[in-house]
Scaffold this motif. Structure first.
Motif, PDB file in Angstrom:
ATOM      1  N   LYS A   1      -4.499 -10.393  -7.863  1.00  0.00           N
ATOM      2  CA  LYS A   1      -3.967  -9.496  -6.841  1.00  0.00           C
ATOM      3  C   LYS A   1      -3.028  -8.450  -7.442  1.00  0.00           C
ATOM      4  O   LYS A   1      -2.974  -7.310  -6.979  1.00  0.00           O
ATOM      5  N   TYR A   2      -2.282  -8.843  -8.501  1.00  0.00           N
ATOM      6  CA  TYR A   2      -1.406  -7.886  -9.167  1.00  0.00           C
ATOM      7  C   TYR A   2      -2.215  -6.764  -9.823  1.00  0.00           C
ATOM      8  O   TYR A   2      -1.719  -5.666 -10.013  1.00  0.00           O
ATOM      9  N   GLU A   3      -3.458  -7.058 -10.169  1.00  0.00           N
ATOM     10  CA  GLU A   3      -4.309  -6.052 -10.789  1.00  0.00           C
ATOM     11  C   GLU A   3      -5.161  -5.314  -9.753  1.00  0.00           C
ATOM     12  O   GLU A   3      -5.971  -4.456 -10.099  1.00  0.00           O
ATOM     13  N   ASP A   4      -4.974  -5.651  -8.488  1.00  0.00           N
ATOM     14  CA  ASP A   4      -5.760  -5.034  -7.427  1.00  0.00           C
ATOM     15  C   ASP A   4      -4.894  -4.185  -6.496  1.00  0.00           C
ATOM     16  O   ASP A   4      -5.019  -2.964  -6.450  1.00  0.00           O
ATOM     17  N   SER A   5      -3.980  -4.827  -5.764  1.00  0.00           N
ATOM     18  CA  SER A   5      -3.208  -4.057  -4.784  1.00  0.00           C
ATOM     19  C   SER A   5      -1.805  -4.599  -4.538  1.00  0.00           C
ATOM     20  O   SER A   5      -0.967  -3.911  -3.958  1.00  0.00           O
ATOM     21  N   ARG A   6      -1.536  -5.825  -4.976  1.00  0.00           N
ATOM     22  CA  ARG A   6      -0.242  -6.446  -4.689  1.00  0.00           C
ATOM     23  C   ARG A   6       0.835  -5.950  -5.650  1.00  0.00           C
ATOM     24  O   ARG A   6       0.593  -5.797  -6.850  1.00  0.00           O
ATOM     25  N   ASP A   7       2.046  -5.698  -5.122  1.00  0.00           N
ATOM     26  CA  ASP A   7       3.149  -5.203  -5.934  1.00  0.00           C
ATOM     27  C   ASP A   7       3.842  -6.381  -6.617  1.00  0.00           C
ATOM     28  O   ASP A   7       4.425  -7.226  -5.951  1.00  0.00           O
ATOM     29  N   PRO A   8       3.808  -6.465  -7.953  1.00  0.00           N
ATOM     30  CA  PRO A   8       4.413  -7.603  -8.647  1.00  0.00           C
ATOM     31  C   PRO A   8       5.941  -7.526  -8.644  1.00  0.00           C
ATOM     32  O   PRO A   8       6.507  -6.425  -8.703  1.00  0.00           O
ATOM     33  N   PRO A   9       6.633  -8.672  -8.594  1.00  0.00           N
ATOM     34  CA  PRO A   9       8.098  -8.671  -8.616  1.00  0.00           C
ATOM     35  C   PRO A   9       8.635  -8.352 -10.003  1.00  0.00           C
ATOM     36  O   PRO A   9       7.919  -8.416 -11.006  1.00  0.00           O
ATOM     37  N   PHE A  10       9.907  -8.053 -10.055  1.00  0.00           N
ATOM     38  CA  PHE A  10      10.540  -7.645 -11.310  1.00  0.00           C
ATOM     39  C   PHE A  10      10.461  -8.738 -12.374  1.00  0.00           C
ATOM     40  O   PHE A  10      10.171  -8.463 -13.542  1.00  0.00           O
TER      41      PHE A  10
END
Length: 208
Positions: free
Chosen positions: A35-44
């Motif tokens: 999902k991080y490589e698709d559309s989800r914003d990863p946390p710091f």
């Protein structure tokens, strides 16, 4: 797919790592990595781990994230400036609550409020006082940071050995951050600058 998500995928593929390996080494589920490589914003915290894994400077990754941000142009510009030192030792430390604050590296104590999960001894909402000219690492001291991704302040203890730099939170709300340090003091200072180190916390006022 957002540009930043594509960027993360490209970085992973550049070092020939599969999704499962990256997920395991960064401590997330395989589906979360996808999902991080698709559309989800990863946390710091994830970005810190991922940057170390793919050997990319964290500030470079944060700049890419800001360029793909939906924030206003003015907010993005201020955030980008916060990642870069100004002239003659000055750092433009930008906060969501006080966007126009600029501090000298040798100024008097800075006063901010903790607004991000931190070391268990300093809860959210605490007001802290920081000596911005005191950045030498002492394992018995607490340090303040400005998260360049969101303008929030947090606190952590630090441990530095010959091979590792560790931010200790000692909390169930946030896992410790560990970095391999091969370039000695220069590399550790670079990492701390990228993480948004402000200086040593001199005192904290808690609100009950």
């Amino acid at each position: 797919m957002a540009k930043f998500n594509k960027y993360l995928k490209a970085l992973r593929e550049r070092v020939f790592l599969d999704i499962g390996t990256v997920a395991e080494r960064t401590g997330v589920h395989r589906n979360t990595q996808s999902k991080y490589e698709d559309s989800r914003d990863p946390p710091f915290d994830y970005l810190v781990e991922f940057a170390a894994l793919v050997d990319v400077p964290l500030d470079q990754m944060l700049i890419k994230r800001l360029e793909d941000s939906k924030a206003s142009d003015d907010a993005i510009s201020k955030a980008l400036k916060a990642l870069k030192p100004g002239d003659r030792g000055y750092y433009e430390i930008k906060s969501a609550n006080e966007p126009n604050m600029t501090y000298n590296a040798v100024s008097e104590l800075m006063q901010v409020k903790i607004t991000e999960a931190s070391h268990k001894l300093i809860p959210l909402g605490a007001t802290i006082f920081i000596s911005t000219n005191s950045k030498s690492i002492d394992a018995n001291s607490m340090y303040a940071f400005l998260n360049p991704m969101n303008g929030e302040h947090f606190a952590a203890k630090m441990v530095l050995t010959a091979t590792k730099l560790k931010l200790v939170f000692d909390s169930t709300e946030r896992k410790d951050l560990v970095f391999n340090v091969e370039g000695g003091e220069t590399e550790s200072r670079y990492i701390l600058k990228t993480l948004g180190l402000l200086g040593k916390i001199i005192k904290a006022e808690l609100i009950f």
